[in-house]
Design a protein around this motif. Structure first.
Motif, short mmCIF file in Angstrom:
data_model
loop_
_atom_site.label_atom_id
_atom_site.label_comp_id
_atom_site.label_asym_id
_atom_site.label_seq_id
_atom_site.Cartn_x
_atom_site.Cartn_y
_atom_site.Cartn_z
N LEU A 249 3.96 40.98 7.40
CA LEU A 249 3.27 42.27 7.08
C LEU A 249 4.06 43.52 6.55
N GLU A 250 4.22 44.01 7.74
CA GLU A 250 4.71 45.05 7.67
C GLU A 250 5.98 46.01 7.80
N LEU A 251 6.28 44.59 8.29
CA LEU A 251 8.25 44.98 8.08
C LEU A 251 8.29 44.62 6.27
N PHE A 252 7.53 43.11 6.10
CA PHE A 252 7.84 43.22 4.69
C PHE A 252 7.55 44.78 3.73
N ARG A 253 5.89 45.20 4.18
CA ARG A 253 5.80 46.21 3.06
C ARG A 253 6.79 47.62 3.57
N LYS A 254 7.77 48.08 4.71
CA LYS A 254 8.63 48.84 4.83
C LYS A 254 9.83 48.21 3.76
N THR A 255 9.89 47.24 4.01
CA THR A 255 11.02 46.40 2.96
C THR A 255 11.28 47.06 1.69
N GLN B 1 15.21 36.99 11.67
CA GLN B 1 14.34 35.50 11.03
C GLN B 1 13.28 35.80 10.16
N VAL B 2 12.14 36.89 10.51
CA VAL B 2 11.53 36.90 9.91
C VAL B 2 12.05 37.73 8.11
N LEU B 3 13.41 37.92 7.83
CA LEU B 3 13.59 38.15 6.34
C LEU B 3 14.31 36.80 5.98
N LYS B 4 15.07 35.62 6.63
CA LYS B 4 15.36 34.55 6.44
C LYS B 4 14.00 33.64 5.86
N VAL C 38 13.07 35.27 2.14
CA VAL C 38 13.56 35.11 1.39
C VAL C 38 13.53 32.89 1.09
N GLU C 39 13.67 32.63 2.31
CA GLU C 39 13.44 31.69 2.23
C GLU C 39 11.74 30.73 0.64
N ASP C 40 10.58 31.94 1.17
CA ASP C 40 9.55 31.78 0.29
C ASP C 40 9.84 32.64 -0.88
N LYS C 41 10.71 33.27 -1.47
CA LYS C 41 11.03 33.87 -2.53
C LYS C 41 10.09 35.25 -3.60
N TRP C 42 9.79 35.78 -1.37
CA TRP C 42 9.32 37.26 -1.81
C TRP C 42 10.02 38.25 -1.79
N LEU C 43 12.00 37.82 -1.27
CA LEU C 43 13.23 38.82 -1.59
C LEU C 43 13.79 37.68 -1.58
N SER C 44 15.05 38.42 -2.00
CA SER C 44 16.30 37.19 -2.03
C SER C 44 17.81 38.04 -1.63
N GLU C 45 18.64 37.70 -1.47
CA GLU C 45 19.87 38.49 -0.78
C GLU C 45 21.05 38.84 -1.26
N LYS C 46 21.75 39.73 -0.86
CA LYS C 46 23.67 39.37 -1.53
C LYS C 46 23.57 40.24 -1.12
N GLY D 260 24.43 40.89 2.56
CA GLY D 260 24.04 41.62 3.12
C GLY D 260 22.31 43.43 2.56
N GLU D 261 22.44 42.51 1.69
CA GLU D 261 21.27 43.77 0.54
C GLU D 261 20.26 43.17 0.39
N TYR D 262 19.09 43.33 0.42
CA TYR D 262 17.41 42.48 -0.22
C TYR D 262 17.20 42.96 -1.25
N THR D 263 16.81 42.85 -2.23
CA THR D 263 16.00 43.03 -3.97
C THR D 263 14.42 42.30 -3.26
N LEU D 264 14.01 42.93 -4.50
CA LEU D 264 12.35 41.73 -4.43
C LEU D 264 13.10 40.63 -5.60
N HIS D 265 12.50 39.14 -5.31
CA HIS D 265 12.78 38.02 -6.06
C HIS D 265 11.77 38.49 -7.16
N THR D 266 12.12 38.26 -7.77
CA THR D 266 11.65 37.74 -9.53
C THR D 266 10.15 37.21 -9.68
N ARG D 267 10.11 36.24 -8.57
CA ARG D 267 9.19 35.71 -8.47
C ARG D 267 8.17 37.16 -7.44
N CYS D 268 8.67 37.24 -6.45
CA CYS D 268 7.76 38.48 -6.46
C CYS D 268 6.95 39.55 -7.58
N ILE D 269 8.56 39.62 -7.91
CA ILE D 269 8.14 41.42 -9.32
C ILE D 269 7.32 40.24 -9.89
#
Length: 237
Positions: free
Chosen positions: A103-109, A145-148, A151-159, A161-170
């Protein structure tokens, strides 16, 4: 004008179940699902009444502090639907699925993404942060691994090597982000929902989603800011 909430039918219940198990459902899928549920459960189906169908479900979800919300993909401007839990903030909801360190990694991301110019954070920058977590330092392999998983859980999406928030997360975190990042989180000047990936006016600082930029400037010889009327310097998509 108190209208009795329309009855929940088996079709409504079926629709809600599928939506919950999907996490997020694209608009055209939701329309197909609406038809399928009505036909399966022999409930009257009106093809242009998906929003009414959903608000019936929402009126019954209200006492449970849940809601089906509609949001727009920042990539292509398409509508998506997700079931949101209003009782707990989304970060506490994530807490049941992830460790404190993840979660800390997610918040920092999320910080990096929201504070960035364009709504993206590079994997390099994120992996550098993994080395400075308070919980404990995370090795590069572990962080990847955690970033992956995010992405699988639809909190982030990746293009690339660049990460952004997934639509679900927004959709789920809009309120959380607007209240926790008051100084930097911007709403799109066109659709007024939270804009993570956006273009920003160099003169007055308003932001617009890329699909909204595309729509707004369509057919304009010279793009000008909808707010201050200065020339729009970003490359319009």
């Amino acid at each position: 004008n108190t209208v009795m909430a329309a009855q929940m039918t088996d079709a409504h219940r079926r629709f809600l179940q599928v939506l919950m198990s999907n996490g997020i459902t694209e608009g055209s899928e939701a329309r197909k699902l609406h038809q399928h549920c009505c036909e399966t459960d022999k409930v009257y189906y009106a093809h242009d009444k998906l929003d009414d169908f959903i608000s019936t479900i929402n009126s019954h979800l209200q006492p449970l502090f849940m809601q089906i919300r509609k949001g727009i993909s920042e990539d292509d401007g398409r509508a998506h639907y997700a079931v949101v839990n209003l009782a707990e903030t989304e970060v506490t909801k994530m807490a049941s699925d992830y460790t404190e360190m993840e979660l800390e990694l997610f918040r920092k991301t999320m910080d990096l993404i929201i504070l960035s110019e364009n709504g993206f954070a590079s994997s390099t920058d994120i992996l550098n942060l993994a080395d400075q977590l308070k919980t404990r330092k995370m090795k590069k392999k572990e962080a990847e691994q955690v970033l992956k998983v995010f992405v699988e859980d639809k909190w982030l999406s990746e293009k690339n090597g660049e990460y952004t928030l997934h639509t679900r997360c927004i959709i789920e975190m809009e309120q959380y982000i607007l209240s926790n990042y008051q100084d930097v989180a911007r709403k799109c000047n066109i659709c007024h929902s939270l804009a993570i990936q956006s273009q920003v006016c160099e003169s007055c600082g308003i932001g617009m989603h890329l699909p909204c930029v595309r729509k707004y400037f369509r057919g304009q010889a010279e793009p000008r800011c909808p707010k201050c009327n200065e020339f729009w310097y970003c490359d319009t998509p």
